[in-house]
Design an enzyme around this catalytic site. Structure first.
Site, PDB file in Angstrom:
ATOM      1  N   GLU A  26      14.097  -4.847  -1.977  1.00  0.00           N
ATOM      2  CA  GLU A  26      14.256  -3.604  -1.211  1.00  0.00           C
ATOM      3  C   GLU A  26      15.451  -3.707  -0.254  1.00  0.00           C
ATOM      4  O   GLU A  26      16.211  -2.767  -0.089  1.00  0.00           O
ATOM      5  CB  GLU A  26      12.971  -3.338  -0.411  1.00  0.00           C
ATOM      6  CG  GLU A  26      12.991  -2.049   0.387  1.00  0.00           C
ATOM      7  CD  GLU A  26      11.621  -1.701   0.941  1.00  0.00           C
ATOM      8  OE1 GLU A  26      10.755  -2.599   1.032  1.00  0.00           O
ATOM      9  OE2 GLU A  26      11.412  -0.518   1.271  1.00  0.00           O
ATOM     10  N   ASP A  45       0.838  -1.201   0.000  1.00  0.00           N
ATOM     11  CA  ASP A  45       0.000   0.000   0.000  1.00  0.00           C
ATOM     12  C   ASP A  45       0.876   1.255   0.000  1.00  0.00           C
ATOM     13  O   ASP A  45       0.813   2.072   0.911  1.00  0.00           O
ATOM     14  CB  ASP A  45      -0.934  -0.021   1.219  1.00  0.00           C
ATOM     15  CG  ASP A  45      -0.182  -0.210   2.525  1.00  0.00           C
ATOM     16  OD1 ASP A  45       1.049  -0.414   2.477  1.00  0.00           O
ATOM     17  OD2 ASP A  45      -0.809  -0.142   3.592  1.00  0.00           O
ATOM     18  N   GLU A  46       1.694   1.364  -1.025  1.00  0.00           N
ATOM     19  CA  GLU A  46       2.596   2.502  -1.129  1.00  0.00           C
ATOM     20  C   GLU A  46       2.633   2.937  -2.602  1.00  0.00           C
ATOM     21  O   GLU A  46       1.938   3.843  -2.986  1.00  0.00           O
ATOM     22  CB  GLU A  46       3.972   2.113  -0.588  1.00  0.00           C
ATOM     23  CG  GLU A  46       4.870   3.312  -0.422  1.00  0.00           C
ATOM     24  CD  GLU A  46       5.836   3.209   0.745  1.00  0.00           C
ATOM     25  OE1 GLU A  46       5.823   2.230   1.491  1.00  0.00           O
ATOM     26  OE2 GLU A  46       6.634   4.160   0.906  1.00  0.00           O
ATOM     27  N   HIS A  54      11.830  -3.532  -5.841  1.00  0.00           N
ATOM     28  CA  HIS A  54      12.230  -2.156  -5.531  1.00  0.00           C
ATOM     29  C   HIS A  54      13.445  -1.851  -6.403  1.00  0.00           C
ATOM     30  O   HIS A  54      14.485  -2.451  -6.231  1.00  0.00           O
ATOM     31  CB  HIS A  54      12.643  -2.124  -4.061  1.00  0.00           C
ATOM     32  CG  HIS A  54      11.930  -1.126  -3.243  1.00  0.00           C
ATOM     33  ND1 HIS A  54      10.607  -1.260  -2.905  1.00  0.00           N
ATOM     34  CD2 HIS A  54      12.356   0.026  -2.645  1.00  0.00           C
ATOM     35  CE1 HIS A  54      10.253  -0.236  -2.146  1.00  0.00           C
ATOM     36  NE2 HIS A  54      11.288   0.566  -1.986  1.00  0.00           N
ATOM     37  N   TRP A  70      16.946  12.796  -1.521  1.00  0.00           N
ATOM     38  CA  TRP A  70      15.601  12.565  -2.060  1.00  0.00           C
ATOM     39  C   TRP A  70      15.187  13.805  -2.870  1.00  0.00           C
ATOM     40  O   TRP A  70      14.991  13.732  -4.074  1.00  0.00           O
ATOM     41  CB  TRP A  70      14.622  12.254  -0.914  1.00  0.00           C
ATOM     42  CG  TRP A  70      14.513  10.782  -0.628  1.00  0.00           C
ATOM     43  CD1 TRP A  70      13.425   9.992  -0.861  1.00  0.00           C
ATOM     44  CD2 TRP A  70      15.523   9.911  -0.093  1.00  0.00           C
ATOM     45  NE1 TRP A  70      13.705   8.684  -0.499  1.00  0.00           N
ATOM     46  CE2 TRP A  70      14.969   8.605  -0.038  1.00  0.00           C
ATOM     47  CE3 TRP A  70      16.837  10.079   0.319  1.00  0.00           C
ATOM     48  CZ2 TRP A  70      15.694   7.509   0.440  1.00  0.00           C
ATOM     49  CZ3 TRP A  70      17.553   8.982   0.795  1.00  0.00           C
ATOM     50  CH2 TRP A  70      16.983   7.732   0.848  1.00  0.00           C
TER      51      TRP A  70
HETATM   52  C1  BGC Z   1       9.980   3.583   0.281  1.00  0.00           C
HETATM   53  C2  BGC Z   1      11.398   3.860  -0.103  1.00  0.00           C
HETATM   54  C3  BGC Z   1      11.594   5.316   0.137  1.00  0.00           C
HETATM   55  C4  BGC Z   1      11.562   5.448   1.618  1.00  0.00           C
HETATM   56  C5  BGC Z   1      11.977   6.745   2.173  1.00  0.00           C
HETATM   57  C6  BGC Z   1       9.878   3.794   1.742  1.00  0.00           C
HETATM   58  O1  BGC Z   1       8.654   3.505   2.272  1.00  0.00           O
HETATM   59  O2  BGC Z   1       9.563   2.343  -0.130  1.00  0.00           O
HETATM   60  O3  BGC Z   1      11.849   3.298  -1.243  1.00  0.00           O
HETATM   61  O4  BGC Z   1      12.647   5.919  -0.474  1.00  0.00           O
HETATM   62  O5  BGC Z   1      10.316   5.052   2.132  1.00  0.00           O
HETATM   63  O6  BGC Z   1      12.238   6.569   3.446  1.00  0.00           O
END
Ligand code: BGC
Length: 734
Positions: free
Chosen positions: A616, A331-332, A637, A393
């Site tokens: 991931e 759920d992202e 990921h 980021w």
């Molecule tokens: C994501 C990451 C992201 C990160 C930042 C996560 O929930 O899946 O890939 O960059 O949060 O902290």
């Protein structure tokens, strides 16, 4: 909008067009709040899925243009736009309530008819359009779809003009999300707990098509997952709240089932309901991603490395679903800026991502705040925005345009994104109390690095170090790009000199990284290890070390890796830098050692443990079969897939001079290694396709290099003097 509340169901807006003789061209523009399917006379017009895609809806919604000339006939033609909840109305991320952008479905339609002799006619969606129910009674991005094929569509009433939605429409110019690879079911498993599971053998983003003839009212229901647990049972823990389930009630005839308004991340499906015995041949997985031209290919005789590259490609496919998502399953599924930034270079070698990223950067610019900061992910989910962004980021605002410029050589990408970039630079300039450093703030640091101990999310490298290093690095790129488009960058050049100097005074001593003491303890999240693989790699990759210091730093990095059992200990920030800095400082064999490491953390550990996409975590699946965690454990990921750039640039050696772009000054400098046996690949550059392959025989290495017509390249074969060549095929043996 519909005249009554239609809840979670998809609805169909239906109109018509009367066509006279002599039609020359009919061009339709369509968009929706939700995701839509456009049909003319009951036939789907385009293979697009999930249109109009996800943008910063509060700033812009894209519309798509379709040429429907051949689908219309003289007389009355039915036009229909069916709309599911999509990103506009499904719950997203932590916002479990949904309806984040709108509380009802809506669509907009425009048709221009051009007749011979110059006459034109226009058709608009208006109050005469009808609203009908559809077989899709529920559909959400994370949860999946419920379809009842026994219920005949019912007229709800006439469409009403939309209330309360004020959106700016903009034309689609990036590739639409469409269906791509079709993957046949590989086997049907009966799990130890008795559940029936289909294995497609490939993790991907998309959905499953099922061909079935059943009785009216019989049901088929499937759930999607990426992995099986250590006992071989279906595992959905890492999906968190996402249900990823599609359910169908059969029509009684021959049905071809697939969802219309959702997608899933999966390799396996569990058959929850099915009339009779399921045959694997009835199931096909279909990969969905944005249309992009494939540009980069790599193969190797080393099967592990070959699989690693294919995993990177599948990671890109699975996560380039209209926006660069972090992952396609839980759920992202958000456009995380850091992930996009570290992978952008690799992604742009494998596919032509110019339009894909252009679209996303336009949304990032639209969501940029007055202080120049950009959201952590983009589009930002309404209700989740927080001030600022983490270093590494937010730098996507500068690094992505830079990587696009380098890959494709088009200075317009710099022009378009110049205000976005300047804003982010100014944000860093004003962040914290020190003008030339970025101290404090909330950072993700070297996300998921293993050097901060078991279970830690933020690696050991001090976040102030990373933030200040990115401040310098992005600023250096910004200055270069400004100069390319003829901006006066003298002020920023001076700023860069001060920032680099301040960084070196604060974070380096005797040519090595040190920890910034002032303010320690004020921010508990701040890390404390000075010399980490990541801090050393950053000094080299971001040009923060002076030439005379580089040798010692590289030596230290090699020693650090050795001390760690020949393994890396880096996360999202450090990992993409490791191989490039090792090989550029002369440690090519050591870079290959790291590439070929099979114990975690390493790129090949997942490969040896059955990965078909990038994970991931380095140890998402541990050697004892247990998982890293439930809450944060994606098996798709792309971030660590950034390693593939090194396969192109160093293993094959397809690179370009530092100050050029778009391969206008290519350098072919392959660096082979016997353990790979052979490697071969190509890159479709704006100036044509460059191909390189090398192969070890008992005594020698044979290189084959192909340069497109009109290109002039410098070829640097190990052990031979460099030569300049023009278009043609070249063979070298050493
Ligand atoms: C994501 C990451 C992201 C990160 C930042 C996560 O929930 O899946 O890939 O960059 O949060 O902290």
């Amino acid at each position: 909008m519909p005249p009554e509340d239609t809840g979670s169901a998809a609805v169909e807006f239906r109109g018509s067009a009367d066509i006279a003789g002599g039609l020359k061209r009919a061009s339709a523009c369509v968009s929706a709040m939700g995701v839509y399917k456009f049909r003319v006379n009951g036939r789907e017009v385009s293979s697009a899925v999930l249109a109009p895609g996800w943008t910063s809806y509060k700033n812009r919604v894209l519309y798509q243009r379709y040429d429907i000339t051949d689908m219309l006939s003289e007389g009355k033609n039915t036009l229909s736009v069916s709309v599911g909840k999509g990103w506009a109305r499904s719950p997203l991320s932590l916002m479990r309530e949904g309806n984040l952008y709108a509380d009802h479905p809506s669509a907009i339609f425009y048709l221009k008819l051009e007749y011979e002799g110059g006459k034109t006619k226009e058709v608009f969606s208006d109050g005469k359009w009808e609203v009908w129910t559809t077989p899709v009674i529920n559909s959400e991005i994370y949860d999946g779809e419920t379809v009842d094929l026994t219920v005949a569509p019912r007229l709800i009433g006439e469409a009403l003009p939309d209330k309360g939605i004020d959106v700016r429409l903009a034309p689609q110019y990036s590739g639409l999300v469409t269906e791509h690879e079709r993957v046949a079911a590989r086997r049907l498993i009966t799990a130890p707990n008795g559940e029936k599971i289909i294995d497609f053998g490939q993790n991907l983003a998309g959905y499953v098509e099922i061909r079935i003839t059943g009785k009216a009212g019989e049901r088929v229901s499937i759930s999607h997952a990426e992995v099986l647990d250590k006992d071989g049972n279906f595992y959905t823990g890492n999906l968190r709240e996402a249900k990823q389930r599609d359910t169908y009630t059969l029509s009684g005839g021959r049905d071809v089932l697939k969802p219309s308004y959702t997608y899933h991340g999966f390799r396996y499906v569990r058959i929850d309901e099915f009339p009779g015995e399921p045959a694997p041949s009835a199931f096909t997985a279909i990969a969905l991603y944005s249309d992009m031209k494939r540009t980069g290919y790599f193969t190797s005789a080393n099967q592990d490395v070959d699989r690693l590259f294919r995993n990177v490609v599948w990671g890109e496919r699975s996560n380039f679903v209209d926006i660069p998502t972090d992952c396609p399953q839980r759920d992202e599924r958000l456009g995380w800026t850091g992930d996009a930034q570290v992978f952008c270079r690799t992604a742009s070698m494998i596919y032509d991502t110019s339009r894909f990223f252009d679209k996303w950067l336009a949304d990032l610019a639209a969501e940029q705040r007055a202080d120049g900061s950009v959201p952590r992910f983009c589009p930002m989910v309404p209700g989740m925005d927080e001030e600022g962004n983490s270093a590494g980021w937010g730098d996507a605002a500068v690094i992505c345009p830079w990587e696009l410029y380098r890959a494709y050589g088009d200075p317009d990408v710099i022009r378009r994104n110049f205000p976005l970039m300047r804003g982010w630079i100014e944000y860093m300039h004003s962040a914290g109390d020190e003008e030339y450093l970025w101290i404090g703030g909330n950072h993700f640091g070297d996300w998921l690095a293993t050097d901060a101990g078991e279970g830690a999310y933020v690696g050991a490298t001090q976040t102030d170090f990373i933030a200040s290093a990115y401040y310098a690095y992005s600023l250096s790129l910004f200055v270069k790009m400004g100069q390319v488009i003829g901006e006066d960058m003298t002020g920023y050049e001076k700023l860069y000199t001060s920032v680099r100097r301040a960084f070196r005074e604060t974070f380096m001593s005797s040519g090595m990284p040190v920890v910034y003491k002032k303010g320690d303890g004020a921010n508990k999240a701040r890390r404390t290890k000075a010399v980490t693989q990541t801090s050393l790699a950053i000094l080299l990759a971001f040009d923060l070390a002076d030439p005379g210091e580089r040798g010692a730093i590289a030596k230290k990095l090699v020693a650090q890796i050795k001390e760690n059992g020949g393994k890396m200990s880096t996360g999202f920030i450090g990992t993409p830098l490791l191989l490039p800095v090792l090989s550029s400082e002369g440690y090519v064999t050591e870079a290959y050692n790291l590439l070929l490491q099979t114990k975690a953390p390493s790129w090949l550990y997942p490969v040896r443990h059955g990965a078909t996409t990038m994970w991931e975590h380095w140890d998402s699946l541990r050697t004892d079969g247990t998982f890293w965690s439930d809450d944060m454990n994606s098996f798709n990921h792309y971030a660590y897939g950034a390693v593939a750039a090194w396969l192109f640039e160093t293993a094959l050696g397809i690179r370009q001079t530092e100050d050029s772009a778009g391969y206008s000054q290519p350098v072919i400098a392959p660096r082979p290694d016997r353990r790979l046996g052979s490697a071969s690949g190509s890159l479709d550059t704006p100036h044509g396709k460059i191909g390189v392959s090398w192969q070890y025989t008992d005594e020698s290495v044979r290189y084959e290099i192909s340069i497109p017509d009109g290109m002039c390249a410098r070829v640097e074969i190990p052990g031979k003097p460099p030569v300049n060549v023009t278009g043609g095929e070249y063979i070298y043996t050493t």
